[in-house]
Design a protein around this motif. Structure first.
Motif, PDB file in Angstrom:
ATOM      1  N   ASN A  51       0.496  -1.512   0.178  1.00 19.12           N
ATOM      2  CA  ASN A  51      -0.368   0.495  -0.019  1.00 19.12           C
ATOM      3  C   ASN A  51       0.922   1.248  -0.323  1.00 19.12           C
ATOM      4  OD1 ASN A  51      -1.636  -2.237   1.637  1.00 19.12           O
ATOM      5  ND2 ASN A  51      -3.112  -1.060   0.849  1.00 19.12           N
ATOM      6  N   GLY A  52       1.874   1.163   0.728  1.00 16.50           N
ATOM      7  CA  GLY A  52       2.581   2.552   0.497  1.00 16.50           C
ATOM      8  C   GLY A  52       4.497   1.750   1.046  1.00 16.50           C
ATOM      9  N   SER A  53       5.742   2.512   0.499  1.00 12.27           N
ATOM     10  CA  SER A  53       7.201   1.903   0.269  1.00 12.27           C
ATOM     11  C   SER A  53       7.785   3.044   0.240  1.00 12.27           C
ATOM     12  CB  SER A  53       7.083   1.102  -0.266  1.00 12.27           C
ATOM     13  OG  SER A  53       6.968   1.244  -2.077  1.00 12.27           O
ATOM     14  N   SER A  54       8.810   2.925   0.693  1.00 13.01           N
ATOM     15  CA  SER A  54      10.277   3.952   0.195  1.00 13.01           C
ATOM     16  C   SER A  54      10.662   3.520   0.085  1.00 13.01           C
ATOM     17  CB  SER A  54       9.998   5.181   1.184  1.00 13.01           C
ATOM     18  OG  SER A  54      10.384   4.544   2.426  1.00 13.01           O
ATOM     19  N   LEU A  55      12.831   3.733  -0.151  1.00 14.68           N
ATOM     20  CA  LEU A  55      13.964   3.427  -0.066  1.00 14.68           C
ATOM     21  C   LEU A  55      14.549   4.378  -0.221  1.00 14.68           C
ATOM     22  CD1 LEU A  55      15.867   1.093   0.051  1.00 14.68           C
ATOM     23  CD2 LEU A  55      15.912   1.639  -2.450  1.00 14.68           C
ATOM     24  N   VAL A  56      15.189   4.739   1.428  1.00 13.78           N
ATOM     25  CA  VAL A  56      15.754   5.646   1.810  1.00 13.78           C
ATOM     26  C   VAL A  56      17.734   5.322   2.430  1.00 13.78           C
ATOM     27  CG1 VAL A  56      16.639   7.033   3.638  1.00 13.78           C
ATOM     28  CG2 VAL A  56      14.253   6.897   2.801  1.00 13.78           C
ATOM     29  N   LYS A  57      18.174   6.199   1.007  1.00  7.22           N
ATOM     30  CA  LYS A  57      19.959   5.671   1.793  1.00  7.22           C
ATOM     31  C   LYS A  57      20.691   7.493   1.698  1.00  7.22           C
ATOM     32  CE  LYS A  57      19.904   3.193  -2.744  1.00  7.22           C
ATOM     33  NZ  LYS A  57      20.244   3.320  -3.898  1.00  7.22           N
ATOM     34  N   LEU A  58      20.931   7.013   3.163  1.00 12.78           N
ATOM     35  CA  LEU A  58      21.575   7.684   3.744  1.00 12.78           C
ATOM     36  C   LEU A  58      23.119   7.373   3.768  1.00 12.78           C
ATOM     37  CD1 LEU A  58      21.469  10.197   6.039  1.00 12.78           C
ATOM     38  CD2 LEU A  58      20.810   8.318   7.687  1.00 12.78           C
ATOM     39  N   GLY A  59      23.890   8.130   2.924  1.00 10.77           N
ATOM     40  CA  GLY A  59      25.196   7.699   2.604  1.00 10.77           C
ATOM     41  C   GLY A  59      25.351   6.195   2.105  1.00 10.77           C
ATOM     42  N   ASN A  60      25.447   4.944   2.919  1.00  7.21           N
ATOM     43  CA  ASN A  60      25.773   3.814   2.842  1.00  7.21           C
ATOM     44  C   ASN A  60      24.450   3.182   3.139  1.00  7.21           C
ATOM     45  OD1 ASN A  60      27.693   3.775   0.805  1.00  7.21           O
ATOM     46  ND2 ASN A  60      29.373   3.708   2.308  1.00  7.21           N
ATOM     47  N   THR A  61      23.827   3.650   4.881  1.00  4.31           N
ATOM     48  CA  THR A  61      23.112   2.966   5.182  1.00  4.31           C
ATOM     49  C   THR A  61      21.770   3.049   3.735  1.00  4.31           C
ATOM     50  OG1 THR A  61      23.787   3.839   6.680  1.00  4.31           O
ATOM     51  CG2 THR A  61      21.065   3.131   6.911  1.00  4.31           C
ATOM     52  N   GLN A  62      21.339   1.902   4.290  1.00  5.67           N
ATOM     53  CA  GLN A  62      19.661   2.032   3.172  1.00  5.67           C
ATOM     54  C   GLN A  62      19.215   1.228   3.759  1.00  5.67           C
ATOM     55  OE1 GLN A  62      20.186   0.357  -1.200  1.00  5.67           O
ATOM     56  NE2 GLN A  62      21.913   0.737  -0.742  1.00  5.67           N
ATOM     57  N   MET A  64      14.383  -0.110   3.804  1.00  2.00           N
ATOM     58  CA  MET A  64      13.121  -0.434   3.041  1.00  2.00           C
ATOM     59  C   MET A  64      12.342  -0.712   3.906  1.00  2.00           C
ATOM     60  SD  MET A  64      12.259  -2.584  -0.084  1.00  2.00           S
ATOM     61  CE  MET A  64      12.946  -1.945  -1.222  1.00  2.00           C
ATOM     62  N   ALA A  65      10.354   0.609   3.442  1.00  2.00           N
ATOM     63  CA  ALA A  65      10.036   0.013   4.307  1.00  2.00           C
ATOM     64  C   ALA A  65       8.293  -0.016   3.407  1.00  2.00           C
ATOM     65  CB  ALA A  65       9.394   1.928   5.014  1.00  2.00           C
ATOM     66  N   GLY A  66       7.547  -0.735   4.215  1.00  2.00           N
ATOM     67  CA  GLY A  66       6.528  -1.267   3.855  1.00  2.00           C
ATOM     68  C   GLY A  66       5.318  -0.741   4.203  1.00  2.00           C
ATOM     69  N   ILE A  67       4.329  -0.280   3.550  1.00  2.00           N
ATOM     70  CA  ILE A  67       3.164  -0.461   4.507  1.00  2.00           C
ATOM     71  C   ILE A  67       1.698  -1.217   3.827  1.00  2.00           C
ATOM     72  CG2 ILE A  67       1.404   0.921   4.835  1.00  2.00           C
ATOM     73  CD1 ILE A  67       3.851   3.610   4.860  1.00  2.00           C
ATOM     74  N   LYS A  68       1.860  -2.270   4.683  1.00  2.00           N
ATOM     75  CA  LYS A  68       0.593  -3.166   4.437  1.00  2.00           C
ATOM     76  C   LYS A  68      -0.681  -2.763   5.558  1.00  2.00           C
ATOM     77  CE  LYS A  68       0.966  -6.615   1.792  1.00  2.00           C
ATOM     78  NZ  LYS A  68       0.746  -6.564   0.605  1.00  2.00           N
ATOM     79  N   ILE A  69      -2.140  -2.857   4.562  1.00  6.68           N
ATOM     80  CA  ILE A  69      -3.281  -1.830   5.076  1.00  6.68           C
ATOM     81  C   ILE A  69      -3.897  -3.286   5.387  1.00  6.68           C
ATOM     82  CG2 ILE A  69      -4.777   0.204   5.450  1.00  6.68           C
ATOM     83  CD1 ILE A  69      -2.652   2.015   4.574  1.00  6.68           C
ATOM     84  N   HIS A  87       7.163  -2.135  13.000  1.00  5.00           N
ATOM     85  CA  HIS A  87       8.807  -3.015  13.504  1.00  5.00           C
ATOM     86  C   HIS A  87       9.438  -3.128  12.141  1.00  5.00           C
ATOM     87  CE1 HIS A  87       5.848  -5.900  15.868  1.00  5.00           C
ATOM     88  NE2 HIS A  87       4.870  -5.640  15.165  1.00  5.00           N
ATOM     89  N   ALA A  88      10.240  -3.636  13.261  1.00  2.41           N
ATOM     90  CA  ALA A  88      11.641  -2.924  12.476  1.00  2.41           C
ATOM     91  C   ALA A  88      12.375  -4.193  11.930  1.00  2.41           C
ATOM     92  CB  ALA A  88      12.162  -2.303  12.709  1.00  2.41           C
ATOM     93  N   GLU A  89      13.271  -4.711  11.011  1.00  3.64           N
ATOM     94  CA  GLU A  89      14.366  -5.798  10.968  1.00  3.64           C
ATOM     95  C   GLU A  89      15.298  -5.653  10.944  1.00  3.64           C
ATOM     96  OE1 GLU A  89      12.370  -9.708   9.591  1.00  3.64           O
ATOM     97  OE2 GLU A  89      14.515 -10.696   8.955  1.00  3.64           O
ATOM     98  N   ALA A 160      11.758   6.943   6.062  1.00 10.58           N
ATOM     99  CA  ALA A 160      11.728   5.962   5.377  1.00 10.58           C
ATOM    100  C   ALA A 160      10.030   5.832   5.836  1.00 10.58           C
ATOM    101  CB  ALA A 160      11.718   4.564   5.567  1.00 10.58           C
ATOM    102  N   ALA A 161       9.681   6.085   6.743  1.00 11.89           N
ATOM    103  CA  ALA A 161       8.937   5.565   7.245  1.00 11.89           C
ATOM    104  C   ALA A 161       7.545   6.536   6.683  1.00 11.89           C
ATOM    105  CB  ALA A 161       8.885   5.431   8.276  1.00 11.89           C
ATOM    106  N   MET A 162       8.756   7.996   7.179  1.00 11.78           N
ATOM    107  CA  MET A 162       7.344   9.155   6.874  1.00 11.78           C
ATOM    108  C   MET A 162       6.906   8.916   5.208  1.00 11.78           C
ATOM    109  SD  MET A 162       6.131  11.126   9.156  1.00 11.78           S
ATOM    110  CE  MET A 162       4.560  11.027   8.569  1.00 11.78           C
TER     111      MET A 162
END
Lengths: 285, 230, 240
Positions: A51-62, A64-69, A87-89, A160-162
């Protein structure tokens, strides 16, 4: 049981010394100043089936956020509110430090800090997520998937969440005669109602130096980290000292000031990323 | 008259000439204590700091009494009332440099649950304390009993200039060996006396703060000997 | 439980009659358990927390550190401690709080005296009425001192909140649940160092700063009570 970490990556003493020498001159290893975050890229709607998603790269840190409704039951004491679950993994492929297994204290802390920073300022309008009060509401499952770890999971995860929340779309559904909610495969064009934007700013304390957006090396040599969440008005909507060291009151005051300025940088980047997403949408039509 | 006997708690300042003690640390320009203890200003302005609690940390040269808890292929492992298990090698126990001089089943000669009087031969941050029995008076304890008290009470059991321990020896007519790790070996003419001696030691442990304790314990032992007819 | 209409009355008193900068009645005892090397029972009002320390003892090889002791900290709530019975299995909250409490004690325990050992600290909430982690930190500090574990200084904790636009000290459960902020803080006044701080809720930057000020004043008093408690329990040793 929380145990003193025993499998920490080692930074050679020479390297640590060279970092400290740079800090004494007001510099950092990657040519940033103390107050600037690394290069950030924010992409939204990267997963078609979520339902929603994003991929954020902060320097080399990556991250991904996924939203299911999905439809579900409200909590007993809040019958007129939808449910947000974060939740975070720390996915094992993200770092040699991450082991497969159930969530450890680091992923639980990450998820709970992000959750509180969204929940306490009421960033997501849970009242707008009711289908039938006391019976059926929308559950927003926000999962943060860490794909590459080079320091500062909090700020990348929050962005990523936002970004995912702001570009997510509610499911299309019909209410059958039996009262059952049938979700169609299509996603509507209705966004989740978001009241506020929130960002977090992480700083690492290394001796007397406060560094915004620490990379992995900086995190490892730091005494302790602080994560401060802000809304666009500059209010503090969450805070967490994380790590084994300690701070004086003056250092905390300094951290609040420094973080507050850095928050503005994050907000601008977030807003810019959203504008370009909107442009793309309009272009499609 | 010592008016300067005071309990200090962690983080409190301690003043005095040249205090260097395991439990005293430097903070800015001060010296502070890290564990609850008693500061005692003796004559000549000398200060002693005695911890009231805390574990026994072995030192090379200490004579201790340990309890055998298990063994490996060539060693016994002993509980010496300290965070670290102690190790006594089979070679050291038999005093032999060559393994063909060792008995076939060495572990028959010193078994789990038995006590050993030994010296700390080596101890540092990297390895567990290594014991030796190759010294006068050391070895397996075969007679008498062993009583365990908190290591911090040992100075009280010895007493000022040995006054308490001498009283115990003469009043009970028993032999006493007091080890720094809180273990006391008592050897008497019969079991009744050993029981009385053990109770006397426990009494000192529990009432170590009372004045006139030496007299009180002496009276206790004399009464018990009378009552039991030993 | 329902949300109160007001938290502060016209005389500036809170629901339980306290002033905004007043803590609840505090009780502290040490040496309450016979098996543990050190123990303490601490109460702020109705919140009761028992802490026990075992160690230092040789640690399991998998977690052993070559140059210092490991700390193992468990924060746990007894099933009967809360209004509704709590499932004894560790919750995500207990996992997070075990971590932040361990991190609040690491700076003050002198771990390099005992390499390759572990020091176990158990924090059990027997009754929960707000501020359990801060009471837990205070109890853990006392239990460590009672066990004779070398420490640079004692720590104490308190939670600051905000209700009806007023900052208040030492939240009880109602103020925590229905108030606008909950900020637990643990500090070592003898070192001038803060070892735990978190914020649940919304505060302006000024309120954040003032909350820390208020907390430090209270923490100073709490550490004084800890010191008295320790001195009294070993009082006879000091007399001669």
């Amino acid at each position: 049981m929380s145990t003193t970490p025993f499998r920490v990556q080692i930074i050679p003493k020479i390297k640590k010394e060279s970092y400290l020498n740079l800090y004494r001159k007001g510099q950092r290893a990657d040519e940033r100043d103390f107050y600037s975050p690394r290069k950030i890229s924010i992409q939204t709607n990267v997963l078609e089936k979520a339902n929603g998603s994003s991929l954020v790269k902060l320097g080399n840190t990556q991250v991904m956020a996924g939203i299911k409704i999905e439809p579900g039951e409200p909590f007993f004491d809040t019958p007129d509110q939808g449910v947000l679950q974060v939740h975070a993994e720390l996915v094992p492929l993200a770092s040699p430090q991450f082991e497969p297994g159930p969530p450890d204290e680091n992923s639980i802390e990450l998820a709970r800090v992000i959750d509180r920073s969204l929940r306490d300022p009421k960033a997501v309008d849970l009242n707008s997520l009711v289908i039938r009060p006391g019976d059926k509401v929308w559950m927003i499952w926000l999962d943060l998937y860490i794909l590459d770890y080079d320091g500062n999971l909090f700020d990348a995860s929050m962005l990523a969440a936002m970004a995912a929340l702001l570009t997510a779309k509610m499911p299309e559904y019909e209410e059958l005669e039996t009262g059952e909610i049938k979700i169609s495969k299509n996603i509507s064009n209705n966004p989740i109602k978001i009241n506020k934007k929130v960002v977090t700013v992480t700083t690492a304390k290394v001796e007397n130096y406060i560094l915004v957006d620490p990379n992995l090396d900086e995190e490892i040599i730091s005494d302790t980290k602080s994560v401060i969440a802000f809304d666009e008005q500059g209010n503090i909507v969450g805070a967490q000292k994380t790590g084994m060291g300690s701070l004086s009151q003056e250092e905390i005051d300094n951290i609040i000031n420094v973080s507050s300025s850095a928050a503005q940088v994050y907000f601008k980047l977030l807003n810019d990323a959203l504008k370009s997403e909107v442009k793309e949408e309009k272009g499609d039509k | 008259m010592s008016t300067t006997r005071r309990v200090l708690v962690p983080g409190e300042k301690i003043e005095g000439v040249n205090i260097s003690d395991f439990y005293v640390y430097d903070y800015k320009n001060e010296k502070r204590v890290s564990i609850i203890g008693v500061i005692d200003l003796k004559q000549e302005g000398q200060i002693s700091y005695s911890p009231l609690n805390g574990v026994y940390l072995p030192k090379e040269g200490d004579i201790i009494i340990g309890l055998v808890t298990s063994h490996g292929v060539a060693n016994w492992f002993l509980d010496i009332n300290s965070p670290y298990q102690a190790i006594l090698s089979v070679q050291d126990f038999f005093g032999s440099k060559q393994s063909n001089q060792l008995p076939e089943d060495p572990f028959k000669y010193l078994q789990i649950g038995e006590y050993v009087k030994a010296k700390i031969a080596a101890f540092d941050r990297i390895r567990n304390p290594l014991l030796t029995v190759q010294d006068k008076g050391l070895g397996k304890i075969v007679e008498g009993i062993v009583v365990s008290v908190h290591p911090t009470r040992i100075p009280r059991i010895i007493g000022k200039k040995g006054s308490m321990i001498e009283m115990l020896k003469s009043t009970t007519s028993c032999e006493f060996f007091v080890a720094v790790n809180g273990m006391i070996h008592i050897k008497c003419q019969n079991e009744q006396l050993e029981n009385i001696a053990s109770n006397a030691v426990k009494m000192i442990e529990l009432q170590s703060h009372i004045t006139g304790l030496t007299e009180k314990v002496k009276k206790f032992i004399e009464e018990e000997r009378k009552v039991r007819g030993v | 439980m329902t949300r109160p209409q007001r938290f502060i009355d016209d005389e500036g008193k809170r629901l339980d009659g306290r002033k905004p900068d007043e803590i609840r009645p505090v009780k502290m005892q040490v040496g309450v358990l016979s098996n543990a090397d050190g123990s303490a029972l601490v109460e702020y009002g109705l919140t009761k927390v028992l802490a026990a320390v075992y160690g230092p003892k040789e640690s399991q090889k998998s977690i052993s550190l070559p140059d210092r002791a490991s700390l193992r900290v468990r924060y746990h709530m007894a099933p009967f401690s809360t209004e509704e019975r709590k499932n004894p299995a560790p919750s995500r909250r207990e996992v997070e709080l075990s971590k932040v409490l361990r991190e609040s004690l690491e700076p003050i325990v002198i771990t390099d005296y005992f390499p390759r050992t572990s020091i176990d600290i158990f924090i059990e909430v027997l009754q929960s009425d707000g501020g359990t982690r801060t009471v837990g930190a205070t109890a853990a500090s006392l239990a460590l001192a009672d066990a004779g574990i070398p420490m640079k200084a004692l720590v104490a904790g308190v939670a600051i909140g905000k209700v009806d636009n007023v900052l208040i000290v030492d939240l009880n459960e109602v103020e925590d649940m229905y108030g606008d902020a909950d900020m637990p803080i643990v500090a070592a006044p003898d070192l001038g160092q803060i070892t735990l701080y978190q914020l649940n809720g919304v505060l302006s930057k000024e309120e954040f700063h003032n909350a820390i000020d208020m907390a430090m004043k209270v923490i100073n008093k709490l550490v004084d009570i800890e010191k008295e408690t320790l001195r009294n329990s070993y009082k006879e040793a000091g007399e001669e």
